[in-house]
Design an enzyme around this catalytic site. Structure first.
Site: not given
Ligand code: IDC
Length: 453
Positions: A294, A381
């Site tokens: 992303e 995702e």
């Molecule tokens: C989130 C995880 C969370 C973690 C965070 C940072 O759910 O536990 O603390 O990342 O590492 C994304 C990202 C994905 C995110 C997810 C939700 O690709 O890594 O995971 N998210 O926030 N993009 C949109 C949402």
């Protein structure tokens, strides 16, 4: 003298060349590529021991995967009774086997290191033994249903790699090796550095039992991910990818940038990484590459495009047929922007990510716009929660997204297969997925998502 002799020699040379070409042509025609892969599948030793999955590597040589651990059986020393190691797949001779057919229809796996030695599996152990007709060295193909198949059990994907082979992109649609449309559904892992206990063969096989045919391995670059422990995380990545392949699943290798905002920040590390893994999985139709999760923090399509144009040729050099997924601006939401100025490579798809609690019709409109311009979209995702991974579960908003994805035959991976205490996690805190995933293990999000594969 010499001038007299030469024509005779020449005739000999031409004749033997012709003979060689004829023999090679006949050989080629009599053993088409698929023939070598005819032992692909799950095999059980006659002494009722563990099972191995055979995957054709090349030229009639196979690698064998231990179904329990998802790891590759490796010869540690060629002597009677030597225990086999279970390690990551490294394309070494010690990990390769040839097949000998037995009279009773079973087969024996001979070590490429020394063909007088065969794989033996008893209830207690897997060892290398001098070839004999022993039951422990005679393997029969598994025909009965895999262990606890069906929801709550563990199985291999029913509509996965062995049925569909190499994938490609036709128009906006992912198609299989025969040109038929194929839609992939499954789970994304959480960060490999934290949750590799849910990237095992059994945990992934538990999603296949519900109908998943895809698994995404999210390898964070930052946040204590790959860049701070390259060899350790690479080992986890290989194990996770091998585990998914052992379950007949397609698998996405995701270079999970997030806090690094711009993929160009770590472009040279990305090139080294993708060169390495695409060489490792060069002949593996099940592997797809997602080159930047992303891009965010204002990173524009121009910069992403420049990164993609640097990384894609690296992968294509090693593995020309692999499908490559490219992240888009604003956390992989602006597929419309990418569609307006597409990459020039074939078999490339654009990543689109959404979270049901945050994103609605305005974001679906971007997908529709991209598709109408002919850009292939892969939902690599999505979450049932809000964009921070928590809140919800937003089922009615998710229902609208699911029917939208169905309507456009979009492939997807859901965030995430782990037991973290956050609502996007598919499992309840403390869940163990090694014996299958059932009511006891599934979170509210998991229950919803697993019924959609
Ligand atoms: C989130 C995880 C969370 C973690 C965070 C940072 O759910 O536990 O603390 O990342 O590492 C994304 C990202 C994905 C995110 C997810 C939700 O690709 O890594 O995971 N998210 O926030 N993009 C949109 C949402």
């Amino acid at each position: 003298m010499l001038t007299k002799v030469r024509p005779v020699e020449m005739r000999g040379t031409i004749f033997s060349r012709l003979l060689l070409v004829t023999v090679l042509t006949l050989l080629f025609l009599s053993c088409p590529v698929q023939a070598a892969a005819r032992y692909n599948g799950t095999w059980q030793s006659g002494s009722g021991g563990g099972k191995v999955k055979a995957i054709h590597y090349r030229s009639g040589k196979y690698r064998l995967i231990d179904l329990k651990s998802g790891k590759t059986l490796t010869v540690s020393s060629v002597k009677k009774g030597a225990r086999l190691k279970k390690t990551a797949w490294k394309k070494k001779a010690a990990q390769l086997w040839t097949v000998k057919k037995n009279k009773n229809g079973t087969i024996t796996f001979l070590s490429v290191k020394n063909k007088r030695y065969a794989l033996s599996i008893t209830k207690e152990k897997a060892t290398l033994e001098k070839k004999s007709g022993a039951k422990s060295m005679s393997f029969a193909k598994e025909t009965s249903a895999p262990r606890k198949a069906g929801a709550g059990g563990i199985s291999s994907a029913a509509n996965g790699v062995s049925q569909n082979g190499w994938l490609s992109v036709r128009g906006t649609q992912l198609v299989n090796e025969h040109g038929s449309p194929l839609v992939l559904h499954g789970m994304s892992s959480h960060g490999l550095q934290w949750y590799s206990n849910f990237t095992t063969s059994n945990a992934i096989g538990a999603t296949a039992a519900y109908g998943a045919n895809l698994f995404r391995v999210a390898m964070y670059t930052e946040e204590n991910g790959y860049l701070s422990n390259k060899s350790g995380i690479l080992e986890k990545l290989y194990d996770a990818v091998d585990a998914a392949l052992s379950r007949n699943m397609y698998v996405i290798i995701d270079w999970h940038i997030l806090s690094d905002f711009n993929p160009k920040t770590h472009q040279s590390e990305a090139k080294t990484f993708f060169n390495r893994v695409s060489a490792h999985y060069a002949n593996t139709p099940g592997v797809l590459y997602e080159i930047c999760n992303e891009p965010n923090g204002g990173t524009g399509w121009k910069e992403i495009k420049s990164y993609a144009n640097a990384v894609i040729p690296v992968i294509r050099k090693n593995s020309p047929r692999s499908v490559i997924i490219v992240g888009t601006p604003t956390w992989s939401q602006d597929v419309d922007v990418a569609a307006a100025d597409p990459l020039s490579y074939a078999n490339v798809m654009y990543a689109f990510h959404f979270y049901a609690g945050t994103h609605g019709q305005w974001l679906r409109d971007k997908v529709s716009m991209a598709l109408s311009k002919g850009a292939p979209v892969f939902v690599s995702e999505w979450g049932t929660s809000a964009a921070d991974g928590n809140g919800g579960v937003y089922k009615s908003a998710a229902n609208i997204w699911i029917s939208f994805m169905k309507q456009h035959s979009l492939s997807w991976a859901n965030w995430s297969l782990c037991d973290k205490s956050e609502s996007s996690a598919a499992l309840k805190p403390g869940a163990n997925a090694e014996n299958g995933i059932g009511e006891k293990e599934l979170s509210a999000s998991g229950k919803y998502v697993f019924s959609q594969f």
